[in-house]
Design a protein around this motif. Sequence first.
Motif, PDB file in Angstrom:
ATOM      1  N   UNK A  19      27.270  57.785 -28.461  1.00 20.58           N
ATOM      2  CA  UNK A  19      28.504  57.066 -28.790  1.00 20.58           C
ATOM      3  C   UNK A  19      28.275  55.564 -28.784  1.00 20.58           C
ATOM      4  N   UNK A  20      27.516  55.071 -27.799  1.00 19.11           N
ATOM      5  CA  UNK A  20      27.207  53.640 -27.752  1.00 19.11           C
ATOM      6  C   UNK A  20      26.351  53.243 -28.962  1.00 19.11           C
ATOM      7  N   UNK A  21      25.406  54.122 -29.366  1.00 19.97           N
ATOM      8  CA  UNK A  21      24.595  53.841 -30.546  1.00 19.97           C
ATOM      9  C   UNK A  21      25.477  53.732 -31.790  1.00 19.97           C
ATOM     10  N   UNK A  22      26.405  54.676 -31.935  1.00 21.52           N
ATOM     11  CA  UNK A  22      27.286  54.657 -33.106  1.00 21.52           C
ATOM     12  C   UNK A  22      28.148  53.400 -33.120  1.00 21.52           C
ATOM     13  N   UNK A  23      28.634  52.976 -31.954  1.00 21.69           N
ATOM     14  CA  UNK A  23      29.433  51.754 -31.907  1.00 21.69           C
ATOM     15  C   UNK A  23      28.604  50.549 -32.350  1.00 21.69           C
ATOM     16  N   UNK A  24      27.348  50.468 -31.855  1.00 18.90           N
ATOM     17  CA  UNK A  24      26.498  49.338 -32.238  1.00 18.90           C
ATOM     18  C   UNK A  24      26.214  49.334 -33.734  1.00 18.90           C
ATOM     19  N   UNK A  25      25.980  50.528 -34.311  1.00 17.37           N
ATOM     20  CA  UNK A  25      25.717  50.619 -35.751  1.00 17.37           C
ATOM     21  C   UNK A  25      26.942  50.158 -36.534  1.00 17.37           C
ATOM     22  N   UNK A  26      28.109  50.658 -36.171  1.00 13.74           N
ATOM     23  CA  UNK A  26      29.325  50.284 -36.905  1.00 13.74           C
ATOM     24  C   UNK A  26      29.643  48.805 -36.760  1.00 13.74           C
ATOM     25  N   UNK A  27      29.346  48.207 -35.590  1.00 11.26           N
ATOM     26  CA  UNK A  27      29.595  46.772 -35.407  1.00 11.26           C
ATOM     27  C   UNK A  27      28.697  45.942 -36.312  1.00 11.26           C
ATOM     28  N   UNK A  28      27.391  46.312 -36.374  1.00 10.89           N
ATOM     29  CA  UNK A  28      26.483  45.545 -37.226  1.00 10.89           C
ATOM     30  C   UNK A  28      26.838  45.709 -38.699  1.00 10.89           C
ATOM     31  N   UNK A  29      27.227  46.930 -39.127  1.00 12.45           N
ATOM     32  CA  UNK A  29      27.631  47.120 -40.524  1.00 12.45           C
ATOM     33  C   UNK A  29      28.949  46.399 -40.815  1.00 12.45           C
ATOM     34  N   UNK A  30      29.824  46.335 -39.824  1.00 10.15           N
ATOM     35  CA  UNK A  30      31.059  45.567 -40.012  1.00 10.15           C
ATOM     36  C   UNK A  30      30.766  44.084 -40.187  1.00 10.15           C
ATOM     37  N   UNK A  31      29.814  43.560 -39.397  1.00 10.99           N
ATOM     38  CA  UNK A  31      29.426  42.151 -39.564  1.00 10.99           C
ATOM     39  C   UNK A  31      28.811  41.916 -40.938  1.00 10.99           C
ATOM     40  N   UNK A  32      28.009  42.884 -41.422  1.00  7.81           N
ATOM     41  CA  UNK A  32      27.442  42.765 -42.762  1.00  7.81           C
ATOM     42  C   UNK A  32      28.547  42.741 -43.815  1.00  7.81           C
ATOM     43  N   UNK A  33      29.560  43.611 -43.645  1.00  2.00           N
ATOM     44  CA  UNK A  33      30.674  43.617 -44.598  1.00  2.00           C
ATOM     45  C   UNK A  33      31.452  42.308 -44.593  1.00  2.00           C
ATOM     46  N   UNK A  34      31.623  41.700 -43.426  1.00  2.00           N
ATOM     47  CA  UNK A  34      32.321  40.410 -43.365  1.00  2.00           C
ATOM     48  C   UNK A  34      31.546  39.332 -44.129  1.00  2.00           C
ATOM     49  N   UNK A  35      30.217  39.317 -43.974  1.00  2.00           N
ATOM     50  CA  UNK A  35      29.411  38.334 -44.702  1.00  2.00           C
ATOM     51  C   UNK A  35      29.508  38.563 -46.210  1.00  2.00           C
ATOM     52  N   UNK A  36      29.477  39.828 -46.641  1.00  2.00           N
ATOM     53  CA  UNK A  36      29.594  40.137 -48.066  1.00  2.00           C
ATOM     54  C   UNK A  36      30.950  39.646 -48.585  1.00  2.00           C
ATOM     55  N   UNK A  37      32.008  39.902 -47.832  1.00  2.00           N
ATOM     56  CA  UNK A  37      33.343  39.454 -48.267  1.00  2.00           C
ATOM     57  C   UNK A  37      33.411  37.935 -48.368  1.00  2.00           C
ATOM     58  N   UNK A  38      32.861  37.230 -47.376  1.00  2.00           N
ATOM     59  CA  UNK A  38      32.903  35.767 -47.411  1.00  2.00           C
ATOM     60  C   UNK A  38      32.116  35.224 -48.598  1.00  2.00           C
ATOM     61  N   UNK A  39      30.956  35.802 -48.874  1.00  2.00           N
ATOM     62  CA  UNK A  39      30.162  35.344 -50.007  1.00  2.00           C
ATOM     63  C   UNK A  39      30.844  35.681 -51.328  1.00  2.00           C
ATOM     64  N   UNK A  40      31.464  36.867 -51.416  1.00  2.00           N
ATOM     65  CA  UNK A  40      32.140  37.252 -52.655  1.00  2.00           C
ATOM     66  C   UNK A  40      33.347  36.365 -52.935  1.00  2.00           C
ATOM     67  N   UNK A  41      34.003  35.887 -51.898  1.00  2.00           N
ATOM     68  CA  UNK A  41      35.181  35.039 -52.064  1.00  2.00           C
ATOM     69  C   UNK A  41      34.852  33.556 -52.035  1.00  2.00           C
ATOM     70  N   UNK A  42      33.543  33.209 -52.016  1.00  2.00           N
ATOM     71  CA  UNK A  42      33.097  31.804 -51.981  1.00  2.00           C
ATOM     72  C   UNK A  42      33.712  31.055 -50.795  1.00  2.00           C
ATOM     73  N   UNK A  43      33.744  31.724 -49.646  1.00  2.00           N
ATOM     74  CA  UNK A  43      34.290  31.100 -48.444  1.00  2.00           C
ATOM     75  C   UNK A  43      33.357  29.998 -47.949  1.00  2.00           C
ATOM     76  N   UNK A  44      33.944  28.991 -47.318  1.00  2.00           N
ATOM     77  CA  UNK A  44      33.129  27.880 -46.801  1.00  2.00           C
ATOM     78  C   UNK A  44      32.317  28.288 -45.585  1.00  2.00           C
TER      79      UNK A  44
END
Length: 935
Positions: free
Chosen positions: A362-387
Amino acid sequence: MAFNRNGIQNQKGNANVRTSSSFKSKLPAVRRSSSGALKDEDGGVPGRVRVAIRLRPRNAEEQVADADFADCVELQPEVLLPFIFFIYQFQMFLTASFYTWSTTLHFDFGSVLFCVMVLYINIGFLSPQLKRLKLRKNNWDSDTYEFDEVLTEFASQKRVYEVVAKPVVESVLDGYNGTVMAYGQTGTGKTYTLGRLGEEDNSARGIMVRSMEDILSDISHETDSVSVSYLQLYMETIQDLLDPSNDNISIVEDPKTGDVSLPGATVVDIRDQLGFLELLRVGEAHRYAANTKMNTESSRSHAILMVNVRRSITEGDSAVSSDNDDHMVRNFKPVVRKGKLVVVDLAGSERLHKSGSEGHMLEEAKSINLSLSALGKCINSLAENSTHVPFRDSKLTRLLRDSLGGTARTSLIVTIGPSPRHRGETTSTILFGQRAMRVENMIKIKEEFDYKSLSRRLDIQLDKLITENERLEKAFEAEIERITLEAQNRILEVERNYAESLEKERLNCQMEYMDSIKKLEEKWMMNQQNSGRDSLRGDSSTKEGTVPEEVSELKRLLKNEINLRKAAEEEVNNLKNQLDQFLLSGNGGNVEVLKLQKMFEDEALQKKKLEEEITLLRGQLLQLSFEVDETRRYPERGGSGSVHSGLDSLISQVRKSPLNDVGFGKLEPIDVVFELVGLQKILSKLESDDPNTRIHAVKMVANLAAEEANQEKIVEAGGLTSLLSLLRSYEDETVRRVAAGAIANLAMNEANQELIMVQGGISLLAITASDAEDPQTLRMVAGAIANLCGNDKLQTKLRSEGGIRALLGMVRCRHPDVLSQIARGIANFAKCESRSATQGTKVGRSLLIEDGALPWIVQNANNEASPIRRHVELALCHLAQHEVNAKDMIGGGALWELIRISRDCSREDIRNLARRTLASSPTFQAEMRRLHIEY
């Protein structure tokens, strides 16, 4: 309709991103022409992240479970069918218009156009390429999405490599950085696409193997070099898959260029393909994997393969006259191009209720989902040309900083499954790929001079300068001597001034220190005098009999409330009887019935209020008992006054205020007691002489231990030691059952597992397992031992203290829940042994076999209960992976069960694991040949 500079089509009213650019487009040659490509000031070339979708075919489980349901994904051709329709219409038009002329000349336009169409298809102009897919919402509605490439379930590994990775590999050989990533739900084929070795079938080779083949075939081994690092990101820790002892590698960022490097990682030079394959085998053996409901071999970490390519290229005029050496050196430019290929096999995203992860998984799954969530946030910021792009939220995004919005050419392959049960995960995966298509990189070539080659050219010019240098050397010596003497004098003066300043500062600090000591002594004396006066005043004003009198008053109030509750219950029962009599006799009118119902509701409401007040009074009584005990135990603290005031306030609250006015709102009774009493006082009641108090206290601790947030507090406060003491000293079945359940909850944490072992917890659990007969108690004990079996570091000690024998001893209770926990513990133990044997830390046959677990495993390999059967099948496969266990398994009949699992198991992942195990064991192969078993 409008197009942006990346070729992305924007349509009003449709949120889906669509593109018409080719996925195989080459990079412009930045170094050859200034007008051939759009470049920025640093020589960069704009390049969008290329995204391809790959659809996995249905597996055996989905073919059975979803047989009556259509796939949630549908692929659509884009070019061929519209063109055929156009050819047909055009042929009909020509036939109708020029019928006479074609008849006269015996000329068939339709045949000619059909031949032209076939010719175009054969030469590749009209090759049908899938670019779009439909995602069904339901039977009548769907969404359409477009990607650079859409690969069907029939697409070969070679086709996937040529579409996704080959353009990136060619860019790396030209001196650019390149990245290939795989993203998708767990079990959709990411590792198969990237890391498949293809030892048995060359056509199944993945992107990693094919990329290295192209790189090695294109470089020169005399002047060029290729080096490889293989890492994994596990629980936000970067570990070296080639050297397991190197398990905490730091990330270093160049402050000038922003390049990310891992200086602590192992770097291996690659000379041939066989060496690279052996390197991948070693890395995959050390990578963390686990069995979940969605995937038997689920990757629990992000794998990162880094390939550094160094190529030497000579640029400039090679036909330069040898008479002018300066001109030759100036035009000779030995260039080194350093390209880096990063292949990232991301761990699969998963939902916890579907994967069934628990404990450490369960702790492994949480860590995986957190890192993929951080990756998704970076993709969203880059796609929206965020500062601001949050690259530093995760180590994964820090490693991929150059790949997303940086200078690397990036390809993303998104893997999805067809099952309609996972439509939600498939939708989020597709939307992730759509957002990634909007990320733009500024691709730059990595070139630098080859100074070693250039130095050989400069040696010729150096000889000419040596003579001139000798002439000027004498003049320099005199000037240097003068400057040296001046510098020495200045240094002596500075040292003398520094010593004087240091001495003055030391004296000042010493004086300030002495003054501070005196002031502190004076304050201490004043505090001593004040505390003495306060203690005398408190002793004279406090009486010993106050606290017990207030406690007696509170107990009296509690007794009155209990009597009122009993009287209310009796009156409610009487009203029920009267209501039944009225209904049976029919003499009472509707008015009387309504009155009785109203009275019944009022009495029920009054009963509920009384129950709440009784709960509050019990909690307050427990708190006052604690304070009385502390006052009697430590009378010198002067706490009688505080206890007296606390009693007054609590009694006034009981007399004047209802439950909600006390300040706890709608809390549960256990939360009210926890807020009033505190964890330390609850734990102290575990040692109470009153059986009822002890039972209530241990139940409260067990309920608190079920919450992960409370586990650390319970352990720090000594709760684990108290629970183990209950198992050791009390024979009450309820206390032992609840205490074992609390220990099982705490054993889900890896740090607590070591504490349980250190404090002799496994021995106490084993004793409880041998003495208890209640199935629920045995289930709790078996669950705790099963959690401990999943820790690699504790296996030897767990076995030596009787953990395995305790599990097998509980087989006497044939309750399915107990047997399921036993099977889970054996599967966890066998899996850890298999992993240790692969890493070389475990030798000799399995401890399970030595303790006699094999007969039970073989007997229950085909159990009717699905959880028991699944865990036992996995345990058999893990035991069979260690060759030293093969003879014992053959003698115990496990070979036949392995053959049955490889053929008839309902789960494809377990069936494939059994097949690989049988195929890789020489002992099993020899026995099957002896028995004439075809496999």
